[in-house]
Scaffold this motif. Sequence first.
Motif, PDB file in Angstrom:
ATOM      1  N   HIS B   8      -9.261   3.505 -20.084  1.00  0.00           N
ATOM      2  CA  HIS B   8      -8.246   3.075 -19.693  1.00  0.00           C
ATOM      3  C   HIS B   8      -8.941   1.910 -18.958  1.00  0.00           C
ATOM      4  N   ILE B   9      -7.452   0.630 -18.964  1.00  0.00           N
ATOM      5  CA  ILE B   9      -7.923  -0.374 -18.268  1.00  0.00           C
ATOM      6  C   ILE B   9      -6.487  -0.547 -17.384  1.00  0.00           C
ATOM      7  N   VAL B  10      -6.308   0.047 -16.040  1.00  0.00           N
ATOM      8  CA  VAL B  10      -5.218  -0.368 -15.215  1.00  0.00           C
ATOM      9  C   VAL B  10      -4.398  -1.408 -15.596  1.00  0.00           C
ATOM     10  N   PRO B  11      -3.245  -1.127 -15.619  1.00  0.00           N
ATOM     11  CA  PRO B  11      -2.565  -3.065 -15.623  1.00  0.00           C
ATOM     12  C   PRO B  11      -2.585  -3.573 -14.100  1.00  0.00           C
ATOM     13  N   LYS B  12      -3.000  -4.943 -14.031  1.00  0.00           N
ATOM     14  CA  LYS B  12      -3.068  -5.651 -12.845  1.00  0.00           C
ATOM     15  C   LYS B  12      -1.926  -5.525 -11.912  1.00  0.00           C
ATOM     16  N   LYS B  13      -0.592  -4.961 -12.529  1.00  0.00           N
ATOM     17  CA  LYS B  13       0.247  -4.494 -11.140  1.00  0.00           C
ATOM     18  C   LYS B  13      -0.209  -3.131 -10.812  1.00  0.00           C
ATOM     19  N   THR B  14      -0.356  -2.427 -11.129  1.00  0.00           N
ATOM     20  CA  THR B  14      -0.637  -1.014 -10.607  1.00  0.00           C
ATOM     21  C   THR B  14      -1.391  -2.438  -8.729  1.00  0.00           C
ATOM     22  N   TYR B  15      -2.571  -2.390  -9.386  1.00  0.00           N
ATOM     23  CA  TYR B  15      -3.192  -2.880  -8.075  1.00  0.00           C
ATOM     24  C   TYR B  15      -2.747  -3.639  -6.686  1.00  0.00           C
ATOM     25  N   TYR B  16      -2.253  -4.454  -7.349  1.00  0.00           N
ATOM     26  CA  TYR B  16      -0.981  -4.935  -6.804  1.00  0.00           C
ATOM     27  C   TYR B  16       0.010  -4.671  -5.663  1.00  0.00           C
ATOM     28  N   ILE B  17       0.506  -3.640  -6.312  1.00  0.00           N
ATOM     29  CA  ILE B  17       1.213  -3.084  -6.050  1.00  0.00           C
ATOM     30  C   ILE B  17       0.743  -1.290  -5.342  1.00  0.00           C
ATOM     31  N   VAL B  18      -0.282  -1.127  -5.334  1.00  0.00           N
ATOM     32  CA  VAL B  18      -1.500  -0.043  -5.046  1.00  0.00           C
ATOM     33  C   VAL B  18      -2.301  -0.843  -2.979  1.00  0.00           C
ATOM     34  N   PHE B  19      -2.328  -2.162  -3.460  1.00  0.00           N
ATOM     35  CA  PHE B  19      -2.721  -2.659  -2.107  1.00  0.00           C
ATOM     36  C   PHE B  19      -1.286  -2.891  -1.722  1.00  0.00           C
ATOM     37  N   ALA B  20      -0.124  -3.172  -1.674  1.00  0.00           N
ATOM     38  CA  ALA B  20       0.594  -3.672  -1.231  1.00  0.00           C
ATOM     39  C   ALA B  20       0.703  -2.256  -0.189  1.00  0.00           C
ATOM     40  N   THR B  21       0.497  -0.946  -0.794  1.00  0.00           N
ATOM     41  CA  THR B  21       1.134  -0.281  -0.238  1.00  0.00           C
ATOM     42  C   THR B  21       0.557   0.025   1.206  1.00  0.00           C
ATOM     43  N   LEU B  22      -0.956   0.110   1.026  1.00  0.00           N
ATOM     44  CA  LEU B  22      -2.385   0.046   1.411  1.00  0.00           C
ATOM     45  C   LEU B  22      -2.116  -0.735   2.451  1.00  0.00           C
ATOM     46  N   ILE B  24       0.592  -1.654   3.876  1.00  0.00           N
ATOM     47  CA  ILE B  24       2.339  -1.595   4.280  1.00  0.00           C
ATOM     48  C   ILE B  24       1.560  -0.538   5.855  1.00  0.00           C
ATOM     49  N   LEU B  25       0.688  -0.040   4.985  1.00  0.00           N
ATOM     50  CA  LEU B  25       0.179   1.850   5.834  1.00  0.00           C
ATOM     51  C   LEU B  25      -0.686   1.543   7.119  1.00  0.00           C
ATOM     52  N   LEU B  26      -1.461   0.481   6.688  1.00  0.00           N
ATOM     53  CA  LEU B  26      -2.861   0.136   8.227  1.00  0.00           C
ATOM     54  C   LEU B  26      -1.058  -0.014   8.964  1.00  0.00           C
ATOM     55  N   PHE B  27      -0.532  -1.000   8.373  1.00  0.00           N
ATOM     56  CA  PHE B  27       0.065  -1.747   9.600  1.00  0.00           C
ATOM     57  C   PHE B  27       0.793  -0.638  10.442  1.00  0.00           C
ATOM     58  N   VAL B  28       1.297   0.631   9.546  1.00  0.00           N
ATOM     59  CA  VAL B  28       2.114   1.249  10.176  1.00  0.00           C
ATOM     60  C   VAL B  28       1.271   2.148  11.111  1.00  0.00           C
ATOM     61  N   THR B  29      -0.177   2.602  10.273  1.00  0.00           N
ATOM     62  CA  THR B  29      -0.753   3.229  11.488  1.00  0.00           C
ATOM     63  C   THR B  29      -1.311   1.968  12.781  1.00  0.00           C
ATOM     64  N   VAL B  30      -1.807   1.574  13.154  1.00  0.00           N
ATOM     65  CA  VAL B  30      -1.609   0.179  14.045  1.00  0.00           C
ATOM     66  C   VAL B  30      -0.254   0.826  14.833  1.00  0.00           C
ATOM     67  N   ALA B  31       0.929   0.456  14.014  1.00  0.00           N
ATOM     68  CA  ALA B  31       2.292   0.016  15.322  1.00  0.00           C
ATOM     69  C   ALA B  31       2.312   1.880  15.378  1.00  0.00           C
ATOM     70  N   MET B  32       1.733   3.283  14.801  1.00  0.00           N
ATOM     71  CA  MET B  32       2.020   4.382  15.623  1.00  0.00           C
ATOM     72  C   MET B  32       1.054   4.436  16.354  1.00  0.00           C
ATOM     73  N   ALA B  33      -0.258   3.996  16.641  1.00  0.00           N
ATOM     74  CA  ALA B  33      -1.368   3.942  17.796  1.00  0.00           C
ATOM     75  C   ALA B  33      -0.496   3.686  18.683  1.00  0.00           C
TER      76      ALA B  33
END
Lengths: 221, 103
Positions: B8-22, B24-33
């Motif tokens: 299965h070849i994952v569309p590039k769009k999926t990678y971009y969405i996952v990367f953007a979510t990661l 966002i979560l990184l900055f949420v975790t820093v802020a929450m600290a």
Amino acid sequence: MSETHSSLVAHQFDDGVQQKQATTLGMWVFLITEIMFFGGLILAYTVYRIKYPEEFHHASKHLDYVMGTVNTCILLCSSLTMAFAVHAAQEGKRKLTMIFIVVTMVLGAAFLGVKGWEYYTKYTDHLIPGPNYDLNHLWEGAGLLPKTQLFFSLYFAMTGLHAFHMLIGLGLMTWLFVKTKRGRFSKEYFNPVEVCGLYWHFVDIVWIFLFPLLYLVDRSH
Amino acid sequence: MIEHSEPHIVPKKTYYIVFATLMILLFVTVAMAFVPLGPFNIYVAMAIAITKAVLVVLYFMHVRYSNRLIWVAAGAGFVWLVILLAFTLADYSSRGWIKVPGK
């Protein structure tokens, strides 16, 4: 022998699909042993953090969370470029695979550069556990908390082991680059790119956990 | 046992969405600290870290599109880690609950 058999498929496999699944499973089994490897350190960290919460809280403030955040960004970017390298390999695009492997390596090296700089500042701040360890000159309350060295011991053990994995990852990437350049991979056979990608993402996941555990121990006070 | 299917070849769009979510979560975790939550800071941080790890495993590591054997392998790694942590912490946290004579 089935008709799908070619020189790319080792003789013990029925076909390329089975070979690819076996390779992937093999890498996952290795990664499970790696989970247990890092798991032992995370366990030691958890036990001592529960035992010495104040020590961990104050010692962790002497890590630079900005550097940690930058490094997390770098690693997440490298995971994206690694995913693109695998993607390009799946589509049989040799040049593109090579470009993404190099970008991944540059990001990996940048991570190690930042890490090295952090280690250097820990050295100049006398925060490396041992006879020259001294937190008192940075924070006057340190004398009341004699076990802060424990945090830094775990910091160096965990990030050191992680950095060592990054070095191995860079070695794998170099090997992949050479193999790709020589045209060893195609749409039909790119298993090494895929499983090296799995390894790279795993090392990224380890950092995803190390970052909040080490750098972000409650910074609100 | 082993399912035969085309890779299965994952569309590039999926990678971009996952990367953007990661990210966002990184900055949420820093802020929450920096938000005073007392003992809950670590739970928030770990919940975010686990979410990020699951995203990487499912999409970057292609587990979502892999056969069930890979699901079992990946799941087993997680289960054994939980055993390692839970059993050891059960021991450490319950020490001293029962007084041992002579100790």
